[in-house]
Scaffold this active site. Structure first.
Site, PDB file in Angstrom:
ATOM      1  CE1 TYR A 114       0.334   1.871   4.247  1.00  0.00           C
ATOM      2  CE2 TYR A 114       0.843  -0.452   4.482  1.00  0.00           C
ATOM      3  CZ  TYR A 114       0.893   0.839   4.975  1.00  0.00           C
ATOM      4  OH  TYR A 114       1.497   1.101   6.184  1.00  0.00           O
ATOM      5  CB  CYS A 115       1.464   4.051  -1.687  1.00  0.00           C
ATOM      6  SG  CYS A 115       0.225   4.232  -2.984  1.00  0.00           S
ATOM      7  CE  LYS A 116      -1.983  11.802   0.727  1.00  0.00           C
ATOM      8  NZ  LYS A 116      -1.502  13.169   0.576  1.00  0.00           N
ATOM      9  CB  ILE A 161      -2.691   4.732   4.165  1.00  0.00           C
ATOM     10  CG1 ILE A 161      -2.915   4.587   5.677  1.00  0.00           C
ATOM     11  CG2 ILE A 161      -2.192   6.103   3.772  1.00  0.00           C
ATOM     12  CD1 ILE A 161      -1.651   4.665   6.512  1.00  0.00           C
TER      13      ILE A 161
END
Length: 129
Positions: free
Chosen positions: A88-90, A117
Protein backbone atom coordinates in the site's frame (compact mmCIF):
# COMPACT_ATOMS: atom_id res chain seq x y z
CA UNK A 1 -20.72 -7.73 -42.51
CA UNK A 2 -19.25 -11.04 -41.34
CA UNK A 3 -15.72 -9.73 -41.87
CA UNK A 4 -16.40 -6.59 -39.81
CA UNK A 5 -17.87 -8.70 -37.03
CA UNK A 6 -14.86 -11.02 -37.15
CA UNK A 7 -12.43 -8.11 -36.98
CA UNK A 8 -14.31 -6.59 -34.02
CA UNK A 9 -14.29 -9.94 -32.19
CA UNK A 10 -10.58 -10.43 -32.89
CA UNK A 11 -9.79 -6.96 -31.52
CA UNK A 12 -11.96 -7.62 -28.47
CA UNK A 13 -10.17 -10.88 -27.65
CA UNK A 14 -6.77 -9.30 -28.20
CA UNK A 15 -7.63 -6.38 -25.91
CA UNK A 16 -9.03 -8.54 -23.13
CA UNK A 17 -6.11 -10.96 -23.26
CA UNK A 18 -3.69 -8.02 -22.89
CA UNK A 19 -5.59 -6.67 -19.91
CA UNK A 20 -5.60 -10.08 -18.26
CA UNK A 21 -1.87 -10.58 -18.70
CA UNK A 22 -1.18 -7.20 -17.09
CA UNK A 23 -3.30 -7.98 -14.04
CA UNK A 24 -2.34 -11.63 -13.46
CA UNK A 25 -0.90 -12.18 -9.99
CA UNK A 26 -1.93 -8.72 -8.72
CA UNK A 27 -5.18 -8.41 -6.80
CA UNK A 28 -6.45 -4.89 -6.07
CA UNK A 29 -8.76 -5.10 -3.06
CA UNK A 30 -10.69 -2.75 -0.81
CA UNK A 31 -9.78 -2.01 2.81
CA UNK A 32 -12.05 -4.70 4.27
CA UNK A 33 -10.58 -7.51 2.19
CA UNK A 34 -7.04 -6.13 2.68
CA UNK A 35 -7.57 -6.22 6.46
CA UNK A 36 -8.68 -9.86 6.25
CA UNK A 37 -5.63 -10.74 4.15
CA UNK A 38 -3.41 -9.07 6.78
CA UNK A 39 -4.60 -11.64 9.33
CA UNK A 40 -3.37 -14.60 7.28
CA UNK A 41 -0.19 -16.41 8.32
CA UNK A 42 3.07 -15.45 6.68
CA UNK A 43 1.96 -12.27 4.93
CA UNK A 44 4.49 -9.55 4.20
CA UNK A 45 2.91 -6.10 4.64
CA UNK A 46 4.83 -3.40 2.77
CA UNK A 47 4.32 0.37 2.92
CA UNK A 48 6.03 1.89 -0.13
CA UNK A 49 5.71 5.52 1.00
CA UNK A 50 8.58 7.71 2.19
CA UNK A 51 9.96 7.23 5.72
CA UNK A 52 8.40 10.58 6.70
CA UNK A 53 4.96 9.46 5.51
CA UNK A 54 5.43 6.12 7.27
CA UNK A 55 6.34 7.89 10.55
CA UNK A 56 3.15 9.97 10.35
CA UNK A 57 1.06 6.79 10.55
CA UNK A 58 1.04 3.33 9.01
CA UNK A 59 -0.83 0.04 9.09
CA UNK A 60 -0.02 -2.20 12.06
CA UNK A 61 2.99 -4.49 11.45
CA UNK A 62 3.92 -2.81 8.16
CA UNK A 63 7.49 -2.64 6.91
CA UNK A 64 8.56 0.55 5.16
CA UNK A 65 10.34 0.03 1.82
CA UNK A 66 10.32 3.37 0.01
CA UNK A 67 9.65 2.92 -3.71
CA UNK A 68 11.79 6.02 -4.40
CA UNK A 69 14.82 4.43 -2.72
CA UNK A 70 17.49 3.46 -5.29
CA UNK A 71 17.76 0.07 -3.52
CA UNK A 72 14.01 -0.58 -3.69
CA UNK A 73 14.24 -3.57 -6.03
CA UNK A 74 17.11 -5.09 -4.05
CA UNK A 75 15.11 -4.73 -0.82
CA UNK A 76 12.06 -6.31 -2.42
CA UNK A 77 14.18 -9.24 -3.59
CA UNK A 78 14.94 -9.86 0.09
CA UNK A 79 11.29 -10.80 0.65
CA UNK A 80 9.98 -14.35 0.31
CA UNK A 81 8.53 -14.70 -3.20
CA UNK A 82 6.32 -17.60 -2.12
CA UNK A 83 4.55 -15.73 0.69
CA UNK A 84 1.77 -13.22 0.04
CA UNK A 85 2.91 -9.60 -0.28
CA UNK A 86 0.41 -6.90 0.68
CA UNK A 87 1.37 -3.47 -0.64
CA UNK A 88 0.00 0.00 0.00
CA UNK A 89 0.89 3.68 -0.32
CA UNK A 90 -1.05 6.90 0.17
CA UNK A 91 -3.63 6.54 -2.60
CA UNK A 92 -2.64 3.65 -4.87
CA UNK A 93 -0.26 5.06 -7.49
CA UNK A 94 3.06 4.07 -5.96
CA UNK A 95 1.76 0.72 -4.74
CA UNK A 96 0.58 -0.03 -8.28
CA UNK A 97 4.11 0.58 -9.59
CA UNK A 98 5.55 -1.54 -6.78
CA UNK A 99 3.15 -4.39 -7.59
CA UNK A 100 4.26 -4.30 -11.23
CA UNK A 101 7.86 -4.66 -10.09
CA UNK A 102 6.95 -7.52 -7.74
CA UNK A 103 5.17 -9.23 -10.63
CA UNK A 104 8.31 -8.86 -12.76
CA UNK A 105 10.31 -10.37 -9.88
CA UNK A 106 7.94 -13.37 -10.02
CA UNK A 107 6.25 -13.06 -6.63
CA UNK A 108 3.40 -15.54 -6.43
CA UNK A 109 0.73 -13.56 -4.53
CA UNK A 110 0.59 -9.75 -4.71
CA UNK A 111 -2.24 -7.77 -3.13
CA UNK A 112 -2.61 -4.00 -3.58
CA UNK A 113 -4.75 -1.84 -1.28
CA UNK A 114 -7.18 0.06 -3.50
CA UNK A 115 -7.12 3.75 -2.53
CA UNK A 116 -4.14 3.26 -0.22
CA UNK A 117 -3.97 4.35 3.39
CA UNK A 118 -6.31 7.24 2.52
CA UNK A 119 -9.21 4.85 1.85
CA UNK A 120 -8.08 2.66 4.78
CA UNK A 121 -8.50 5.59 7.17
CA UNK A 122 -11.76 6.69 5.52
CA UNK A 123 -13.07 3.18 6.28
CA UNK A 124 -12.31 3.74 9.99
CA UNK A 125 -9.51 1.16 10.07
CA UNK A 126 -6.65 1.54 12.59
CA UNK A 127 -3.20 2.97 11.96
CA UNK A 128 -0.24 3.26 14.30
CA UNK A 129 2.66 5.70 14.66
Amino acid sequence: MKIKFGVVMLLFFMATSCVKSQTDKVQVVNATIFEEKMKEDGVQLIDVRTPQEFASGHLPNAININISDPDFEKKMQGLDKNKPVLVYCKSGGRSGRACSQLKDLEFTTIIDLDGGITDWQASGKPIEN
